[in-house]
Design an enzyme around this catalytic site. Structure first.
Site, short mmCIF file in Angstrom:
data_model
loop_
_atom_site.label_atom_id
_atom_site.label_comp_id
_atom_site.label_asym_id
_atom_site.label_seq_id
_atom_site.Cartn_x
_atom_site.Cartn_y
_atom_site.Cartn_z
N GLU A 93 -5.19 -8.67 0.98
CA GLU A 93 -5.96 -8.33 2.27
C GLU A 93 -7.06 -7.94 2.08
O GLU A 93 -7.70 -7.49 1.35
CB GLU A 93 -5.44 -6.97 3.15
CG GLU A 93 -3.98 -7.16 3.47
CD GLU A 93 -3.33 -5.78 4.09
OE1 GLU A 93 -4.26 -4.78 4.78
OE2 GLU A 93 -2.06 -5.64 4.19
N GLU A 97 0.69 -0.98 0.07
CA GLU A 97 0.03 0.09 0.13
C GLU A 97 0.71 1.29 0.09
O GLU A 97 0.89 1.91 1.03
CB GLU A 97 -0.88 -0.06 1.23
CG GLU A 97 -1.97 -1.29 1.17
CD GLU A 97 -2.94 -1.06 2.40
OE1 GLU A 97 -2.92 0.00 3.37
OE2 GLU A 97 -3.97 -1.58 2.28
C1 GBH Z 1 -4.34 -1.85 5.73
O1 GBH Z 1 -4.42 -0.57 5.34
C2 GBH Z 1 -3.01 -2.32 5.85
O2 GBH Z 1 -2.11 -2.86 5.15
C3 GBH Z 1 -2.81 -3.08 7.27
O3 GBH Z 1 -1.75 -3.04 7.99
C4 GBH Z 1 -3.94 -2.38 8.21
O4 GBH Z 1 -3.83 -3.07 9.34
C5 GBH Z 1 -5.46 -2.74 7.57
O5 GBH Z 1 -5.62 -2.40 6.55
C6 GBH Z 1 -6.65 -2.50 8.50
O6 GBH Z 1 -6.53 -0.85 8.57
O7 GBH Z 1 -12.07 6.25 5.68
O8 GBH Z 1 -14.02 4.77 4.98
O9 GBH Z 1 -12.66 5.88 3.36
C7 GBH Z 1 -5.91 -0.14 4.86
C8 GBH Z 1 -5.65 1.48 4.98
C9 GBH Z 1 -7.98 1.57 4.78
C10 GBH Z 1 -6.70 3.54 4.26
C11 GBH Z 1 -9.38 2.34 4.24
C12 GBH Z 1 -7.76 4.06 3.71
C13 GBH Z 1 -10.11 4.38 4.07
C14 GBH Z 1 -11.40 4.15 4.68
N1 GBH Z 1 -6.88 2.07 4.15
N2 GBH Z 1 -8.99 3.95 4.60
S1 GBH Z 1 -12.75 5.25 4.71
#
Ligand code: GBH
Length: 477
Positions: free
Chosen positions: A382, A176
């Site tokens: 993931e 990511e």
């Molecule tokens: C992943 O990141 C990571 O790779 C992992 O390490 C982490 O633990 C896991 O996900 C869970 O967080 O505000 O509704 O638009 C995901 C990161 C998730 C960042 C979705 C942006 C936007 C959601 N992304 N987020 S929202």
């Protein structure tokens, strides 16, 4: 009923791989073992006010000392594959902008023992080389906005391939890069916590470059290995599909989240509309001659991480500008050149992260990749959800909401496969409850519960459900 298995499982090929995923800083602990030096997440989490409740990864799931027990549990559950990440500061703890420095044999040895344990258990490892724990010394020398970070990363990747590659058939360069660049250097809600949009875009480029140079370095050592990258692609829709302004806003977010990584990696170009849209932020002079060719390497697969949908709307300047993840309250935006865009609240249901649940995005993203890059293998590297655990009097853990989430998203993967998307495997995030970055230990993503007082592991109902699904699918072979 949430315990039903997806009806369409049979559309998945017999060799479809079922796994779970974790990341080094989120589970390992033992942060000084074997001479490991701090990463940007050690520094960030120990800076007051950055992480919820002051949580940090000093102990985390103590996986560094309990990896044998954890692999045994994976084996008991019948998990076929395990995606983990290698902590760069364990491997070359004295890296500088100029040189990788001495290799830590003790650091390498941990992953060597983990790999042996996995292979002995019949579990296929997939190793991510960077899941956000940049050596602090490289951040002090400029971090991802600096070119040297990409160059040292490629050397580190080649070193890992040379020293551990005999037991790793599948490498993921970066996890990511969107998060590393925009959350690390844009909004600052992730380490290192910097807030400068020009830096965020320089980080985007140097992460792309790091990916390309590392791919070349891995292939030089391990020509037969599968090499790919994991992207958190966004399923972006305009709030109003009939509004040209909303459609244009959705296109810009698609460019900044998806195309700014996909285009250079898979086509060797940067999207012109994004270069234009960000021209007041940066002149992109950090892109040197030859960089796009270096980034554009043949890939064996792309890993897609998907959690929740993205809806965008043109912002008319009236009222509070809404931003995803609750950063609309005057905090710095993650997004360069998007002051005229907002992210309206989405309908429920929501996970414990407040993220809207919509499994359709999973199939849409996989089918888009299939359409735009036919023949390129895909993995879901993931997918998962945080929900509060319901620990029963008998000690068992009920998480029907997680089972429903996983079932619907796996169903969506199967749908994409039926429509022709070459998806080869699926990894649940996460094997264990763990350090959920800025949210600390309050958010539980695991299919296995971790009691942070005793470090006891308890497979949740979802782990048993997933084990059953794997058994069912394997029995069909
Ligand atoms: C992943 O990141 C990571 O790779 C992992 O390490 C982490 O633990 C896991 O996900 C869970 O967080 O505000 O509704 O638009 C995901 C990161 C998730 C960042 C979705 C942006 C936007 C959601 N992304 N987020 S929202």
């Amino acid at each position: 009923a949430p315990d039903a298995l997806p009806a369409s499982l049979s559309s998945l090929p017999p060799d479809f791989v079922w796994g779970t995923a974790t990341a080094s800083y989120q589970i390992e602990g033992s942060v000084t073992a074997g001479g490991r030096t701090p990463s940007i997440w050690d520094t960030y989490s120990h800076t007051p006010g950055r992480v919820h409740d002051g949580d940090h990864g000093d102990v985390a799931d103590d996986h560094f000392l309990r990896y044998r027990e954890d692999v045994a549990l994976m084996k008991d559950l019948g998990l076929q594959a395990y995606r983990f990440s290698i902590a760069w500061p364990r491997i070359t703890p004295h890296v500088t902008a100029d040189s990788l420095g001495p290799v830590s044999e003790e650091g390498l040895d941990f992953y060597s023992r983990l790999l042996d344990e996995l292979l002995a258990a019949g579990i296929t490892p997939a190793a991510t080389l960077y899941h956000w724990d940049l050596p602090q010394a490289l951040e002090d020398a400029g971090g991802w906005p600096a070119r040297a970070t990409a160059e040292r990363f490629a050397e580190y990747a080649g070193l890992v391939a040379a020293r551990l590659g005999d037991r790793i058939d599948s490498f993921i360069t970066l996890n990511e890069p969107w998060c590393s660049a925009y959350l690390g250097y844009g909004s600052g809600v992730h380490a290192p916590g910097r807030t400068d949009h020009a830096d965020a875009l320089a980080a985007v480029h140097h992460l792309n470059l790091a990916h390309g140079l590392a791919t070349t370095a891995i292939r030089a050592e391990r020509p037969d290995a599968q090499v790919g990258v994991t992207l958190n692609l966004a399923w972006v829709r305009p709030a109003d599909a009939d509004s040209p302004a909303d459609v244009a806003a959705a296109h810009r977010i698609d460019g900044l989240q998806n195309r700014v990584f996909l285009d250079p990696m898979l086509d060797g170009t940067y999207p012109q509309d994004i270069l234009d849209a960000t021209s007041s932020v940066t002149d992109w002079s950090f892109v040197h001659d030859g960089d796009l060719a270096a980034i554009h390497q043949p890939l064996d697969f792309v890993g897609v991480n998907y959690y929740s949908p993205t809806v965008v709307r043109a912002y008319d300047g009236v009222g509070l500008r809404e931003e995803a993840d609750g950063h609309g309250d005057g905090a710095v935006s993650a997004w360069p050149a998007c002051e005229d865009i907002e992210f309206p609240a989405q309908p429920g249901p929501y996970t414990d992260m407040g993220w809207s649940i919509d499994a359709r995005g999973m199939s849409e993203l996989l089918l888009r990749m299939h359409r735009e890059h036919p023949g390129l293998d895909l993995y879901v590297t993931e997918n998962g959800s945080a929900f509060p655990d319901h620990v029963q009097p008998d000690g068992s853990v009920q998480d029907d909401d997680r089972i429903s989430y996983l079932r619907d998203h796996i169903e969506a993967v199967a749908h994409a496969v039926r429509e022709g998307a070459p998806v080869r495997g699926y990894y649940v995030w996460s094997f264990l409850d763990n350090f959920e970055w800025a949210r600390g230990y309050t958010k539980r993503f695991g299919i296995v519960r971790v009691n942070y007082e005793t470090q006891e592991r308890t497979p949740k109902a979802s782990a048993h459900w997933y084990a059953g699904l794997i058994g069912e699918h394997t029995a069909k072979d």
